[in-house]
Design a protein around this motif. Structure first.
Motif, PDB file in Angstrom:
ATOM      1  N   PRO A 140      43.110  40.604  44.351  1.00 46.88           N
ATOM      2  CA  PRO A 140      41.838  41.038  43.362  1.00 46.88           C
ATOM      3  C   PRO A 140      41.938  42.459  43.002  1.00 46.88           C
ATOM      4  O   PRO A 140      42.134  43.431  43.612  1.00 46.88           O
ATOM      5  N   ARG A 141      41.292  42.792  41.823  1.00 48.72           N
ATOM      6  CA  ARG A 141      41.041  43.861  41.417  1.00 48.72           C
ATOM      7  C   ARG A 141      39.960  44.396  40.444  1.00 48.72           C
ATOM      8  O   ARG A 141      39.475  43.126  39.650  1.00 48.72           O
ATOM      9  N   PHE A 142      39.551  45.284  40.107  1.00 49.55           N
ATOM     10  CA  PHE A 142      38.450  45.823  39.348  1.00 49.55           C
ATOM     11  C   PHE A 142      38.891  46.826  38.335  1.00 49.55           C
ATOM     12  O   PHE A 142      38.738  46.562  36.975  1.00 49.55           O
ATOM     13  N   CYS A 143      39.072  47.867  38.783  1.00 52.67           N
ATOM     14  CA  CYS A 143      39.511  49.132  37.779  1.00 52.67           C
ATOM     15  C   CYS A 143      40.941  49.060  37.257  1.00 52.67           C
ATOM     16  O   CYS A 143      40.996  49.935  36.286  1.00 52.67           O
ATOM     17  N   TYR A 144      41.739  48.448  38.009  1.00 53.42           N
ATOM     18  CA  TYR A 144      43.194  48.270  37.234  1.00 53.42           C
ATOM     19  C   TYR A 144      42.980  47.456  36.244  1.00 53.42           C
ATOM     20  O   TYR A 144      42.543  46.186  35.985  1.00 53.42           O
ATOM     21  N   HIS A 145      43.780  48.141  35.160  1.00 58.24           N
ATOM     22  CA  HIS A 145      44.116  47.173  33.871  1.00 58.24           C
ATOM     23  C   HIS A 145      45.466  47.809  33.365  1.00 58.24           C
ATOM     24  O   HIS A 145      45.597  48.806  33.344  1.00 58.24           O
ATOM     25  N   VAL A 181      43.086  54.760  38.304  1.00 59.40           N
ATOM     26  CA  VAL A 181      42.120  55.668  38.971  1.00 59.40           C
ATOM     27  C   VAL A 181      42.027  55.312  40.318  1.00 59.40           C
ATOM     28  O   VAL A 181      41.582  55.880  41.364  1.00 59.40           O
ATOM     29  N   ALA A 182      42.446  53.869  40.587  1.00 61.76           N
ATOM     30  CA  ALA A 182      42.176  53.408  42.229  1.00 61.76           C
ATOM     31  C   ALA A 182      40.870  53.746  42.649  1.00 61.76           C
ATOM     32  O   ALA A 182      40.739  54.359  43.927  1.00 61.76           O
ATOM     33  N   SER A 183      39.918  53.588  41.793  1.00 59.19           N
ATOM     34  CA  SER A 183      38.407  53.940  42.417  1.00 59.19           C
ATOM     35  C   SER A 183      37.734  52.635  43.082  1.00 59.19           C
ATOM     36  O   SER A 183      36.628  52.718  43.801  1.00 59.19           O
ATOM     37  N   CYS A 184      37.937  51.435  42.628  1.00 53.98           N
ATOM     38  CA  CYS A 184      37.091  50.484  43.241  1.00 53.98           C
ATOM     39  C   CYS A 184      37.443  49.840  44.473  1.00 53.98           C
ATOM     40  O   CYS A 184      36.779  49.190  45.284  1.00 53.98           O
ATOM     41  N   ARG A 185      38.809  50.354  44.985  1.00 58.15           N
ATOM     42  CA  ARG A 185      39.252  49.897  46.331  1.00 58.15           C
ATOM     43  C   ARG A 185      39.216  48.376  46.405  1.00 58.15           C
ATOM     44  O   ARG A 185      39.517  47.710  47.654  1.00 58.15           O
ATOM     45  N   MET A 186      39.347  47.451  45.532  1.00 58.51           N
ATOM     46  CA  MET A 186      39.214  46.106  45.664  1.00 58.51           C
ATOM     47  C   MET A 186      40.523  45.546  45.994  1.00 58.51           C
ATOM     48  O   MET A 186      40.954  44.412  46.682  1.00 58.51           O
ATOM     49  N   ALA A 234      46.703  48.347  46.021  1.00 58.48           N
ATOM     50  CA  ALA A 234      48.135  47.980  45.313  1.00 58.48           C
ATOM     51  C   ALA A 234      48.419  48.470  44.120  1.00 58.48           C
ATOM     52  O   ALA A 234      49.165  48.632  43.688  1.00 58.48           O
ATOM     53  N   CYS A 235      47.039  48.946  43.282  1.00 52.64           N
ATOM     54  CA  CYS A 235      47.144  49.496  42.109  1.00 52.64           C
ATOM     55  C   CYS A 235      47.924  50.774  41.975  1.00 52.64           C
ATOM     56  O   CYS A 235      48.763  51.175  41.023  1.00 52.64           O
ATOM     57  N   ALA A 236      47.727  51.498  42.817  1.00 53.54           N
ATOM     58  CA  ALA A 236      48.189  53.011  42.935  1.00 53.54           C
ATOM     59  C   ALA A 236      49.204  53.104  43.755  1.00 53.54           C
ATOM     60  O   ALA A 236      49.869  54.210  44.047  1.00 53.54           O
TER      61      ALA A 236
END
Ligand code: SF4
Ligand code: SF4
Ligand code: SF4
Ligand code: FES
Lengths: 181, 740
Positions: free
Chosen positions: B34-39, B45-50, B64-66
């Motif tokens: 799951p992710r929110f800020c990653y696109h 930016v790895a800010s949502c931490r989802m 995982a995005c960063a």
């Protein structure tokens, strides 16, 4: 010939027949089951009657508070229609009886511009009532409605709201009943 | 670096390349994190931490995005630690998130809803008060519900990194943090609608679409943008209205075609569908009787048209077609007219010269722009004319291509470029000088060059010379050029024979009158297809005179004042999403689409109008649409474009005209559909007779859509929007006062 001889002869024949064709066949010839059934009819004939002759009689039928009768749209106490055009009832309706079109109202509220229920399609399952997040669409306990004309089957938003207004007390009463009971 | 590494995700051994992101690798293997800020199109930016996952050997869960994959990494996305982290983050995000799903337009397509269902806790332990954020008005296109914002900053990064205009930003801290435009000025970018798709929640939604429907209630139909020659792919979301079998377009969203629009869409393509439902849509045929207009039946007007067509001398019939026509319509129309002897057919109503224009498919793919060392924009306002192409230019510029622009206006672009400001009268000369520098070797173009000829060049009197120079130059090097023609299907119409130069599929030369010559002739009958004589032609004054003197038959989707002024009969037309067809984009790529919605009233599809007309005139026409479309496919598939006639290149002269048009119309007024799209027009309003630029340097008054305060205008040039048209006036010598 005396009566004893007659009975003896009859018994004799019965026994002979029983021996020849067996008890099942004999029961059939003697109409035993038929007479049993007639007995039930006879007993019911003398009992107190419970069948109601709807629609000639039956106005005061006891109705479950969960009865799923005519659909209605409710309002809040301040007169504002409850429905927020979320379209959940439309999407859950298994008979596809609900048609909703929506728009932003001048004050920014999400409201329907069309809310139709096709009473020919509606199967009164009550799933819309379950889906509604604001208790707007409800099944009233009204069962006395019928559509006589093709075209009248579509209940529009104002009609549904009118039904809601008319039945609001009963709806609330039934909700209480259901919750308490 | 091309060696591969092995890692384990959820006990599956997975091969990946070093440098890949863990979230992408997992996604490729079908493991959703799951992710929110990653696109994928934006920076990380790895800010949502989802997206926290459990990586063996690292004490804390990692985003995982960063996180880049590394050899022998052991990742668990479903371990206790990971699930705990997901639940905690979800709970944290929902603290301030209202329970608005039933009235939220994002409901049903909301990433927060989905993620809460899949990874949330199910119960809330929070009973304190929630935060409420005041909404900011972002203009007529994007609606905000700022209480719903989860601060993922995708919208902010889009503005900064993709659209190149940092319009939105994240201001404030803690409880008061929020998304804002700093000055409450609304969104002005030509790509602003994309934040609607990017926002994972309902904080940014489409304003024209507000509350009109639900994502699950729509039928989806693929379509093609009908406003520029790039051919962005899009999806129409349609819904049945009422009980009369009427299907309406409810909204338009992009379709990700990595070769073309990559999932972005210009506002013009996204919001123009509203024009389909404008009150000016024509629903019945109209007939002029004396000074009055009355509604008529199709039989009546077609009989009238038939009687005219058989009586008139075909040499005195002129046909103007809109480049919004589909390939099929264009082919059938010119077929019917040509077989009746009418040769005066043109769709290049923007031309200001009587010269052939060699429109050819380009072999340059949008993704390859960076392979050119230099990209030269000749008279182009690319950011507004082809917004999607401008995005690719930015990408090319970032990868090292130099960008040069020649033209009367130095537009405000979001990529660095070198500008040669030129009075419009000297455009051809300046192009010549650029290609053949007076002092040889000095400032000459080197390496692979791509020339993009935009509107200002295409409407230029010297377009033939400009094209010849550029063509000649490209012939001698590995350089390329493209004509960025207005409208979605100009190339298609050139292919299907809607020009005075060539018959269909380049089979033979034709010699009809061009639009330019028709303007300077008298005609008996004029046929207009979706052409507004005030807006869609380069010379409205002459067009008016010509059309008023001729018997004018207009096929049009809109009932406009200027058509009523000029025409004698108007037939209602179904526009692109209401009719099937295909467009050729700048590459000659044929993109087909089906009819997505129902035509208004009695409006007829273009092909069927020409079909009936053809049958009435006893011409051979395909028996139905399918046959027509097969014929067109076959013919286009085997088409050989005729050779370009080389004209000798000589040094061009300065033109003596006082008036030169430097643009056709602003980007949201290029065709009937956008002109009637209410929200778009509101977002980019017309200001008539506004003086845009003073002669000296760059002082621009009035705020106009295409021109920005910081746009610089060539000295000696006045640019203003008259009606909805851009003119440039220069202080040259007076001639006959010709507006050419
Ligand atoms: S579920 Fe309730 S609120 Fe939603 S549309 Fe139906 S009646 Fe209206
Ligand atoms: S943004 Fe998503 S979760 Fe939030 S109210 Fe809207 S639909 Fe619900
Ligand atoms: S408005 Fe939407 S895209 Fe922008 S930060 Fe908030 S949630 Fe993210
Ligand atoms: S998606 Fe990784 S931190 Fe937001």
């Amino acid at each position: 010939m005396n009566i004893g001889a007659v009975i003896a002869t009859l018994l004799f024949f019965l026994i002979i027949t029983w021996l020849v064709i067996g008890s099942e066949q004999l029961k059939r010839y003697l109409l035993v089951d038929f007479l049993k059934g007639l007995g039930v009819t006879g007993r019911a004939f003398w009992r107190r009657k419970i069948t109601q002759h709807y629609p000639d009689e039956g106005e005061e039928l006891p109705i479950s508070p969960r009865f799923k009768g005519a659909l209605a749209l409710r309002r809040y106490e301040n007169g504002e229609e409850r429905c927020i055009a979320c379209k959940l009832c439309e999407s859950i309706c298994p008979a596809l009886a609900i048609t909703i079109e929506a728009e932003e109202r001048a004050d920014g509220a999400r409201k329907t511009t069309r809310f139709d229920i096709d009473t020919f399609k509606c199967i009164n399952c009550g799933l819309c009532e379950e889906a509604c997040p604001v208790d707007s669409i409800v099944c009233t306990d009204e069962m006395h409605y019928s559509i006589l004309q093709r075209g009248d089957n579509i209940l529009a938003k104002d009609q549904l709201l009118m039904i809601g207004d008319m039945y609001e007390d009963r709806i609330q009463h039934n909700l209480r009943e259901d919750n308490d009971g | 670096m091309s060696h591969s590494i092995e890692l384990t995700i959820n006990e599956r051994v997975i091969v990946a390349k070093p440098g890949e992101r863990l979230i992408d690798v997992a996604q490729r293997e079908g493991i959703y994190i799951p992710r929110f800020c990653y696109h994928p199109k934006l920076s990380v930016v790895a800010s949502c931490r989802m997206c926290l996952v459990d990586i063996e050997g690292i004490g804390k869960t990692q985003p995982a995005c960063a996180t880049l994959v590394s050899d022998n990494m052991v990742v668990k996305t479903q371990s206790h630690k990971a699930i705990d982290a997901q639940k905690a983050i979800m709970q944290f995000l929902l603290i301030n998130h209202p329970l608005h799903c039933p009235i939220c337009d994002q409901g049903g397509e909301c990433e927060l809803q989905d993620t809460a269902m899949g990874y949330g806790k199910g119960v809330s332990e929070y009973s304190e008060s929630k935060r409420v954020v005041a909404d900011e008005d972002l203009g007529p296109l994007v609606k905000t519900d700022m209480s719903l914002c989860i601060h993922c900053t995708r919208c902010v990064r889009f503005g900064k990194e993709v659209a190149g205009v940092p319009e939105l930003s994240f201001i404030g801290r803690g409880d008061t943090a929020g998304i804002s435009t700093y000055l409450s000025r609304g969104l002005k970018s030509e790509l602003s609608g994309n934040v609607i798709d990017l926002c994972p929640v309902g904080a940014l939604t489409s304003k024209p679409f507000r509350f009109k429907g639900r994502s699950w209630g729509f039928k989806q139909q693929r379509g093609v943008s009908s406003h520029d020659c790039i051919g962005s792919n899009l999806v129409y979301h349609t819904m049945a209205k009422g009980y009369e079998n009427i299907t309406d377009v409810m909204r338009v969203v992009p379709y990700t075609n990595m070769a073309l629009n990559e999932g972005w869409l210009a506002d013009r393509d996204r919001f123009s569908y509203e024009g389909l439902y404008a009150s000016e849509r024509l629903e019945t045929p109209l007939l002029k009787e004396g000074d009055h207009w009355r509604q008529a039946s199709f039989e009546e007007v077609l009989t009238l048209i038939y009687n005219r067509m058989v009586a008139v001398d075909p040499e005195k019939v002129g046909v103007w077609l809109s480049s919004q026509m589909t390939l099929e319509e264009g082919y059938l129309a010119q077929h019917v007219f040509r077989s009746s002897g009418v040769e005066n057919i043109d769709h290049r109503l923007w031309m200001n010269a009587d010269v052939p224009l060699y429109q050819r498919p380009s072999s340059v793919a949008l993704g390859d722009l960076h392979s050119f060392d230099t990209i030269v924009l000749i008279g182009s306002n690319i950011r507004y004319e082809q917004p999607i192409l401008a995005l690719r230019l930015k990408e090319a510029s970032e990868k090292g291509s130099d960008i040069i622009s020649i033209g009367a206006i130095a537009h405000e672009y979001y990529f660095p470029y070198q500008c040669h400001l030129t009075q419009p009268q000297e455009l051809a000369m300046r192009v010549f000088e650029l290609l053949h520098p007076p002092v040889s070797g000095q400032g000459s173009l080197s390496g692979k060059v791509l020339f993009l000829l935009g509107e200002e060049a295409l409407i230029h009197v010297d377009i033939a010379q400009i094209q010849a120079m550029v063509h000649h130059w490209c012939d001698q090097s590995e350089s390329e050029y493209m004509l960025l023609t207005p409208g979605p299907n100009s190339l298609g119409l050139a292919a299907s024979g809607c020009t005075p130069d060539y018959k269909a599929w380049g089979a033979a030369k034709a010699n009809g009158l061009s639009y330019y010559r028709m303007l300077r002739n008298t005609m008996d009958v004029m046929w207009l297809h979706q052409v507004d004589p005030m807006q869609d032609v380069s010379d409205p004054k002459r067009a008016y005179q010509l059309l008023k003197s001729a018997f004018t038959i207009a096929v049009s989707a809109y009932d406009t004042a200027s058509l009523r002024d000029c025409a004698d009969v108007i037939l209602p037309l179904a526009l692109a999403p209401e009719t099937p067809g295909s467009y050729l984009n700048y590459q000659g790529l044929q993109q087909k689409f089906v009819a997505a919605s129902s035509p208004r009233g009695e409006a007829k599809m273009g092909w069927s109008i020409y079909h009936v007309l053809g049958s009435m005139l006893s011409k051979v026409v395909a028996k139905d649409y399918d046959t027509l479309s097969q014929d067109v496919d076959r013919a286009y598939g085997t088409m050989v474009w005729p050779d370009i006639e080389q004209v000798p290149v000589e040094k061009p002269k300065v033109i003596s005209a006082q008036w030169m048009r430097v643009g056709l119309s602003s980007w949201v007024r290029g065709d009937g559909l956008v002109r009637h799209a209410a929200a778009l027009q509101q977002a980019y309003p017309i200001e008539e007779f506004v003086l845009l630029a003073e002669t000296q340097e760059a002082s621009i008054e009035g705020q106009i859509t295409n021109l920005k305060y910081s746009d610089t205008i060539a000295p000696g040039t006045l640019v203003y929007e008259r009606g909805q048209v851009f003119y440039a006036e220069t202080m040259g010598p007076l001639d006959d006062g010709d507006v050419s």
